[in-house]
Design a protein around this motif. Sequence first.
Motif, mmCIF file in Angstrom:
data_model
loop_
_atom_site.group_PDB
_atom_site.id
_atom_site.type_symbol
_atom_site.label_atom_id
_atom_site.label_comp_id
_atom_site.label_asym_id
_atom_site.label_seq_id
_atom_site.Cartn_x
_atom_site.Cartn_y
_atom_site.Cartn_z
ATOM 1 N N LYS A 56 0.813 -1.216 0.000
ATOM 2 C CA LYS A 56 0.000 0.000 0.000
ATOM 3 C C LYS A 56 0.848 1.268 0.000
ATOM 4 O O LYS A 56 0.336 2.355 -0.225
ATOM 5 N N PHE A 57 2.155 1.121 0.233
ATOM 6 C CA PHE A 57 3.060 2.277 0.237
ATOM 7 C C PHE A 57 3.863 2.388 -1.070
ATOM 8 O O PHE A 57 4.888 3.046 -1.116
ATOM 9 N N SER A 58 3.398 1.760 -2.135
ATOM 10 C CA SER A 58 4.157 1.740 -3.394
ATOM 11 C C SER A 58 4.405 3.138 -3.970
ATOM 12 O O SER A 58 5.353 3.343 -4.711
ATOM 13 N N ARG A 59 3.583 4.092 -3.598
ATOM 14 C CA ARG A 59 3.758 5.462 -4.109
ATOM 15 C C ARG A 59 4.204 6.422 -3.002
ATOM 16 O O ARG A 59 4.098 7.631 -3.150
ATOM 17 N N ALA A 60 4.697 5.872 -1.914
ATOM 18 C CA ALA A 60 5.113 6.700 -0.775
ATOM 19 C C ALA A 60 6.341 7.534 -1.130
ATOM 20 O O ALA A 60 7.224 7.079 -1.857
ATOM 21 N N PRO A 61 6.399 8.749 -0.610
ATOM 22 C CA PRO A 61 7.585 9.576 -0.846
ATOM 23 C C PRO A 61 8.755 9.085 0.012
ATOM 24 O O PRO A 61 8.552 8.464 1.055
ATOM 25 N N ARG A 62 9.953 9.348 -0.440
ATOM 26 C CA ARG A 62 11.136 9.029 0.362
ATOM 27 C C ARG A 62 11.215 10.070 1.478
ATOM 28 O O ARG A 62 11.200 11.264 1.211
ATOM 29 N N PRO A 63 11.260 9.634 2.738
ATOM 30 C CA PRO A 63 11.312 10.628 3.824
ATOM 31 C C PRO A 63 12.644 11.364 3.865
ATOM 32 O O PRO A 63 13.681 10.827 3.485
ATOM 33 N N ASP A 64 12.590 12.602 4.334
ATOM 34 C CA ASP A 64 13.791 13.408 4.543
ATOM 35 C C ASP A 64 14.259 13.276 5.983
ATOM 36 O O ASP A 64 15.391 13.635 6.306
ATOM 37 N N LEU A 65 13.379 12.766 6.851
ATOM 38 C CA LEU A 65 13.672 12.592 8.269
ATOM 39 C C LEU A 65 12.797 11.462 8.798
ATOM 40 O O LEU A 65 11.625 11.371 8.453
ATOM 41 N N ILE A 66 13.397 10.606 9.632
ATOM 42 C CA ILE A 66 12.651 9.520 10.270
ATOM 43 C C ILE A 66 12.695 9.744 11.781
ATOM 44 O O ILE A 66 13.772 9.896 12.357
ATOM 45 N N LEU A 67 11.513 9.767 12.405
ATOM 46 C CA LEU A 67 11.380 9.845 13.854
ATOM 47 C C LEU A 67 10.974 8.444 14.296
ATOM 48 O O LEU A 67 9.883 7.975 13.955
ATOM 49 N N LEU A 68 11.855 7.750 15.019
ATOM 50 C CA LEU A 68 11.699 6.316 15.258
ATOM 51 C C LEU A 68 11.664 5.956 16.737
ATOM 52 O O LEU A 68 12.600 6.273 17.478
ATOM 53 N N ASP A 69 10.599 5.264 17.129
ATOM 54 C CA ASP A 69 10.518 4.672 18.459
ATOM 55 C C ASP A 69 11.234 3.323 18.396
ATOM 56 O O ASP A 69 11.250 2.669 17.343
ATOM 57 N N LEU A 70 11.842 2.885 19.477
ATOM 58 C CA LEU A 70 12.525 1.587 19.488
ATOM 59 C C LEU A 70 11.601 0.448 19.887
ATOM 60 O O LEU A 70 11.728 -0.659 19.372
ATOM 61 N N GLY A 71 10.669 0.698 20.793
ATOM 62 C CA GLY A 71 9.780 -0.349 21.279
ATOM 63 C C GLY A 71 8.537 -0.464 20.433
ATOM 64 O O GLY A 71 7.472 0.010 20.824
ATOM 65 N N LEU A 72 8.660 -1.110 19.275
ATOM 66 C CA LEU A 72 7.544 -1.207 18.333
ATOM 67 C C LEU A 72 7.015 -2.631 18.240
ATOM 68 O O LEU A 72 7.769 -3.590 18.417
#
Length: 152
Positions: A56-72
């Motif tokens: 479903k993300f086949s047309r997703a833009p490439r992010p310029d920044l990722i905000l990432l939680d570790l406990g996923l």
Amino acid sequence: MDQNTVGRPMEILLVEDSLTFARIAFGALKKGAVQHRLTWVTDGEEAIEFLYQRGKFSRAPRPDLILLDLGLPKKDGREVLTEIKHDEELKQIPVVVMTASTNAIDIQRSEELQVQSYMTKPLNLKKFRKLVKELARYWQKDMILPAEPAVD
């Protein structure tokens, strides 16, 4: 560099399973006065699908920044971070780890993988907004096209 990228909003991917924290991040980014477009995914598998533009993300833009939680859920944020930093194209994307973990091993591993910042929850929102503004400033500098050489 593609001219279509100049002047566009910063693409931010928020990988966070907590609705409460996602709302806090949304609000902080909105108040931060950085023109951006935010995509929120709630688990590590979705993050990887988004980054590799699958399903479903086949047309997703490439992010310029990722905000990432570790406990996923599904795929741990530590695994996601390792995968990002071992991929030649993805490793160029700045990652800010935002987590409840104060574990020294998590901090050390994140530093080894060269994250932009490691922030523990609850976040200092003022510090968070300042960090995003700094990253946006560097990102905007990268978006400026070099001057064309003079033709004699």
